[in-house]
Motif scaffolding. Sequence first.
Motif, short mmCIF file in Angstrom:
data_model
loop_
_atom_site.label_atom_id
_atom_site.label_comp_id
_atom_site.label_asym_id
_atom_site.label_seq_id
_atom_site.Cartn_x
_atom_site.Cartn_y
_atom_site.Cartn_z
N ARG A 184 0.81 -1.23 0.00
CA ARG A 184 0.00 0.00 0.00
C ARG A 184 0.84 1.28 0.00
NH1 ARG A 184 -4.85 1.62 4.26
NH2 ARG A 184 -5.02 3.81 3.60
N PRO A 185 1.91 1.37 0.80
CA PRO A 185 2.74 2.60 0.74
C PRO A 185 3.29 2.81 -0.66
CG PRO A 185 3.27 1.32 2.69
CD PRO A 185 2.38 0.46 1.85
N GLN A 186 3.15 4.04 -1.17
CA GLN A 186 3.49 4.35 -2.54
C GLN A 186 4.79 5.13 -2.62
OE1 GLN A 186 1.60 3.31 -5.28
NE2 GLN A 186 0.57 2.10 -3.70
N GLN A 187 5.51 4.92 -3.70
CA GLN A 187 6.72 5.67 -4.00
C GLN A 187 6.40 6.72 -5.05
OE1 GLN A 187 9.87 3.40 -5.81
NE2 GLN A 187 11.44 4.95 -5.36
N TYR A 188 6.64 7.97 -4.70
CA TYR A 188 6.44 9.09 -5.62
C TYR A 188 7.83 9.55 -6.07
CZ TYR A 188 1.68 9.26 -3.72
OH TYR A 188 0.40 8.96 -3.34
N PRO A 189 8.25 9.23 -7.28
CA PRO A 189 9.63 9.53 -7.71
C PRO A 189 10.01 11.01 -7.58
CG PRO A 189 8.57 8.05 -9.27
CD PRO A 189 7.50 8.50 -8.32
N ASN A 190 9.10 11.91 -7.98
CA ASN A 190 9.43 13.33 -7.88
C ASN A 190 9.58 13.78 -6.43
OD1 ASN A 190 9.37 13.62 -10.65
ND2 ASN A 190 7.20 14.22 -10.70
N VAL A 191 8.72 13.26 -5.57
CA VAL A 191 8.82 13.61 -4.15
C VAL A 191 10.11 13.07 -3.56
CG1 VAL A 191 7.74 13.31 -1.89
CG2 VAL A 191 6.31 13.71 -3.91
N GLU A 192 10.44 11.83 -3.90
CA GLU A 192 11.67 11.22 -3.38
C GLU A 192 12.90 11.97 -3.85
OE1 GLU A 192 12.52 6.70 -3.05
OE2 GLU A 192 13.42 7.35 -4.94
N LYS A 193 12.91 12.38 -5.11
CA LYS A 193 14.07 13.10 -5.64
C LYS A 193 14.29 14.42 -4.91
CE LYS A 193 15.77 15.20 -9.92
NZ LYS A 193 15.47 15.48 -11.36
N GLU A 194 13.20 15.16 -4.68
CA GLU A 194 13.32 16.44 -4.00
C GLU A 194 13.64 16.25 -2.52
OE1 GLU A 194 13.18 19.53 -5.25
OE2 GLU A 194 13.10 18.64 -7.25
N ALA A 195 13.06 15.25 -1.89
CA ALA A 195 13.27 15.04 -0.46
C ALA A 195 14.71 14.68 -0.14
CB ALA A 195 12.33 13.94 0.04
N PHE A 196 15.39 13.95 -1.05
CA PHE A 196 16.76 13.49 -0.79
C PHE A 196 17.79 14.28 -1.59
CE2 PHE A 196 14.74 9.14 0.11
CZ PHE A 196 14.70 9.39 1.47
N HIS A 197 17.43 15.44 -2.11
CA HIS A 197 18.39 16.16 -2.96
C HIS A 197 19.61 16.62 -2.18
CE1 HIS A 197 16.89 19.97 -1.25
NE2 HIS A 197 17.97 20.51 -1.75
N ARG A 198 19.48 16.83 -0.85
CA ARG A 198 20.64 17.25 -0.06
C ARG A 198 21.67 16.13 0.12
NH1 ARG A 198 20.09 21.84 3.75
NH2 ARG A 198 18.16 22.95 3.33
N LEU A 199 21.28 14.90 -0.16
CA LEU A 199 22.19 13.77 0.00
C LEU A 199 23.00 13.50 -1.28
CD1 LEU A 199 19.80 11.28 1.85
CD2 LEU A 199 21.28 13.05 2.81
N LYS A 200 22.86 14.38 -2.25
CA LYS A 200 23.49 14.16 -3.55
C LYS A 200 25.01 14.06 -3.44
CE LYS A 200 23.52 16.14 -8.21
NZ LYS A 200 23.04 17.27 -9.07
N GLY A 201 25.62 14.86 -2.57
CA GLY A 201 27.08 14.88 -2.47
C GLY A 201 27.67 13.91 -1.47
N TYR A 202 26.84 13.08 -0.82
CA TYR A 202 27.36 12.14 0.18
C TYR A 202 27.89 10.90 -0.51
CZ TYR A 202 25.46 14.82 4.08
OH TYR A 202 25.23 15.79 5.01
#
Length: 639
Positions: A184-202
């Motif tokens: 039932r829990p859904q993955q929203y790709p756009n939401v996930e991309k924006e939510a984790f954008h600060r982790l890009k450089g880790y």
Amino acid sequence: MAFPQDDLKWFGEGFDGFPKKLPEDVVEYLVFVLDAQRSDTQTRERLQAFQRALNTLEKKFLKEYIWQRDPLKLDLVREEGRWLLRGQTNYGDSVADEWLIVYLLRELSKEFKDAWIRIYDSDGEFLLIEAANVLPKWLNPEVAENRVWINAHRLLIVPLGKGEEPAPLKQDEALKIIFDTPARPQQYPNVEKEAFHRLKGYPLAISENQHHATLPLPRVVAHVLNHNPAYIASIVEAFYLRDPVSIRLLQPDKTKTQLIFPPEDFVDVSVRFTKVLYAQLLGQHWDPPDPWIGALEKLLQEGKPSEKSEIGVKVTAGMEMLVRHTLYADRKSVREISLLIEDLENGDDTLPTNAEITAWPKREDDEGWLNIDFSEFEKELAGKGGNQGFGDKAAQENLKKMVERFNDFLNDDEAGIEGAGVVDPMDVDNDSDAGDRGWEDPEDSDSSEKPSETKASKVEDASDEEDDDADADEEFAEYEQTYEKFMMLSAAEKALLTEDARELALAQDAEQEEDEEIKKLSNMMEAELFGHGALNLNTSTSRVSGTGLLEGEEKPNKGKGKVKFEDISEDDEEEEDEEEGLLDDDYNLADNMLKAFKGQDGMAGPAGNMMKLMGIQFPQDADDRMRSRERGKNTSLKN
């Protein structure tokens, strides 16, 4: 008026405690293992394996990392019949610590696919805040609680069920949904991309958050920091949050106590900071007391860089405040530093020699991230993006993201009621297009017919504003002069003036209370006079012509005979009406005053008192005399 529901049950309604709220700058994280095939014991073992994997990950990436306040820590606990991992971290001013925790937990979720992780702070579901511009319309802060989870390196959201009212989920409800229907829990790709954008450089960003600087420090301070470089976080905090008590601890002539870390015997050592800690220390203005000012002057005379010398003295003072202030006595770092000092005093340990300190590794990082090229900064704000960075790369990336989101927001034609795409008609300046609006502008005709008056009024208004500004500046200048004179007075004179001001304020309060009492008595007298009709000055329409001032008495008709209505001219009629109005007012006043006086039954009252003040003494009328006689007879009969 509707108030927000907080699910608080009061006493008698099943009170189960006040709602819990995280303190500021604190992030909390929970880890559940939801697998129907695992027993309770196997779930516990799985969570313990998660803890061991976290320790391995920390050794890999956080070997030299310095936490701003608290480190990441997961405790195995049992709540409501289930095992879970729970932890809290106070990240202070370092938001990088919060995102480092998100990165580590998300990385572990790749290995533990049956682990469901929830992380939130005092702002709530802060991961959704990062993705606010791409969220589904139904997903707002009021319904987001317990709906956002990290699982298998993904960001999953529990959507609303069919016919479900928009409302937040309780933790048990969310866990039951995940356990019973894992799909039932859904993955929203756009939401996930924006939510984790600060982790890009880790994980590269972990080491980039550190800053090394070579500073002159007393030998004993260098020894303590060499034992554990992470002590620098507590040292900087003690200096950054110093209070009058801390400043007094730095002055041995006032405390009559010897300093634990005297500013002497300086040696050059490399100190590791986080960028936030270094910026906090560098940006603090400080007027050091003796002997710290003397030590700083001595370092400058020896040719040490002024900026590094000042930071070295600040670190030394911060360590003195940290160890001696009772506010930090319970901290683990303070207890460990105190043990190191005891070992030195007892002879169980010795201070490092110059040769040993020379062998310590030294590192000096570039401080270009502190500098801002404002031309490049303005280009970033304009969305153009300069070729050269204006400072810290991470800050530059965050600014680019902010500008990009802002531009998307402004270009969104389907924005809702809170968006920029919908403008209230009252906010549109369309006063000149009266034909489109369907009504006339009442100011158009005046403005077109009298342009000179409009300009004159604008000039007059402008001059009035200038006069007001000039008066305000004059008052402020007078206040500044008075304040400067007051600050130049001695303590005794200040106390005397303060006492005089206090007495004046008390006298004014007493005078105000007296005025209020007089006003209260006046209102009471007025109410009583109104009750008796003494202040009713309205023209009497029900009075019969010829009735006297007192009931039962006749009054002559003033010699005026009856005349026909048509024989009276308009002028005579108006004059007679005015005279009758005046006569009726005088008559009503006298009549009401006499009735009020009569209503006192010969006793004291407001009507009689008012007559006495005007020099008029009324005798009792016949009815009063009759009642007095009857009271006298009754008294004699009783006797």
